[in-house]
Write an enzyme that holds these catalytic residues in place. Sequence first.
Site: not given
Lengths: 301, 301
Positions: B119, B63, B145, B32, B34
């Site tokens: 999240h 993110r 997720k 992943e 980022r």
Amino acid sequence: MLQYGVLICGVVPVRKPRDIEKALEAPVTCLELRLDYLEADLAEVRPLLEHAVARRVVIFTVRRREEGGQWRGDEEGREALYRKLLELNPHYIDVEAESPIIGEVAKIKGKAQLIASRHDFEKTPPLDVLSQWAKKAAAVGDLVKIVTYAKEPGDGLRVLSLIGAVEKPTVAFAMGPAGAYTRVAAAALGSPIMYVSLGEATAPGQLTADAYYAALLALGITPSGGGLPALREALDWVDGGLMYLLKKRLEVCRDMGRLKKDAGLPIYDDVREAQVLRRAGDFKQIFELVVQMCKAVQLVA
Amino acid sequence: MLQYGVLICGVVPVRKPRDIEKALEAPVTCLELRLDYLEADLAEVRPLLEHAVARRVVIFTVRRREEGGQWRGDEEGREALYRKLLELNPHYIDVEAESPIIGEVAKIKGKAQLIASRHDFEKTPPLDVLSQWAKKAAAVGDLVKIVTYAKEPGDGLRVLSLIGAVEKPTVAFAMGPAGAYTRVAAAALGSPIMYVSLGEATAPGQLTADAYYAALLALGITPSGGGLPALREALDWVDGGLMYLLKKRLEVCRDMGRLKKDAGLPIYDDVREAQVLRRAGDFKQIFELVVQMCKAVQLVA
């Protein structure tokens, strides 16, 4: 670092005195001595049982056949054996909550803590049934132990949810490969005891002590308590984990050797070997030895 | 042996090109990347991003701050960056289900699979709230997720129960030490992707790849697929696990050395050393090297 107060208990099928001697060499702080396996007379193993109680935390269990045990006698005989075992002042005894003798054993147990247990080796019932089992066991035991078989991983979540659901300390996890993760999750969720094999598994999916130590360490969990004893125990955990993985490496290389032979591929792969040693960094010398052992295994696979 | 089709994904904070180069050396099949960490220009890292997509399964993630990310620009800028990243045909992109841009990105994503994520870095909400999050994410994403923070281990069971609860493949686990067990449980329960660090953790409780491999192997889980590639990957897992435990052993010995010095105790303990080497059995030669390294560490602790 995380610490759980979980007692890691080596399960020992006791057939003859030698089984107890060997178990006392294993780096575990707790032993469940399964006397339903006994082939020798109790008198023959009694001195070693006493010795074990003096040196480890000990659970005596005479598991009945209906719940996966090897006991061949009747309930009267089983109760009589528990009476004799209680004379040795074990820390715990484990009796099935559903068995006819648990009421009587609860009366005569003295200082020993009674684990009221329930096992299902075929399935994991719905949550309401599991909760009833836990309540019934909590009514008679000092601790509750509910262990079921996971046909699929989701079964494990149901049985794990029992931990903390009744007022008595509760051991709860799922047997079988699909339930393997519950053996680590249960320790995290507060199960007071977790069971490992010292070589001979007594339940499907049971991990060896070495594998269990590797799993706990990997999740950042270390032995509870402090000072030198906890560090020594941590070292035992690490060494157990290292040996588990070293054996695993030999197995993988054996399988690789067979596969390469069948496919007519060369056994040794210098590029891969260089990659492994480069990656090993400061542990290169150790990995050179490891690679050597693995090459021998591949050669004769 | 158990096999889960879980993609083990190394999370890489990409600040500059070198971060991607290093990540491509790590023994993980998925990365992943980022890009919210990016300090260099996109043009500087673009060739390596393309290279990564050609050699690994790749998730691009930018993110936003509200959900633990480092993105400092506005949503318009973030959408523009996703547009450019999509030109590189990543396998997955991850966008927060609650963010204003997810609808637009869902339209332009092409073949890339969209992970709609949510999240909570502070807590784990009640199950009904979690279920709403999962449904909302499932309505827009190809995968869901949901990752929350476990204040206590029991929080983990709630978030794990999301796996399989909505019709889209669901990644669900709990951050923080109390949720460490969920990272292994989630793989068992069918989470399609699990996230590990390649050195720099981007979330509390995130395990390194080596620790995660040790945990999976300890529970009897091996890489999925068959033949030589799966065996080679298994070997990478084992070597990663061995290195994790070897480092752990050095740490324990360092702590032991300090403690012995403070207590005025002798550093070396021949009885213990003999016990360790006896227990090592066939691996005695390897453990002699390990013990040597550890004695050096204790000496200068």
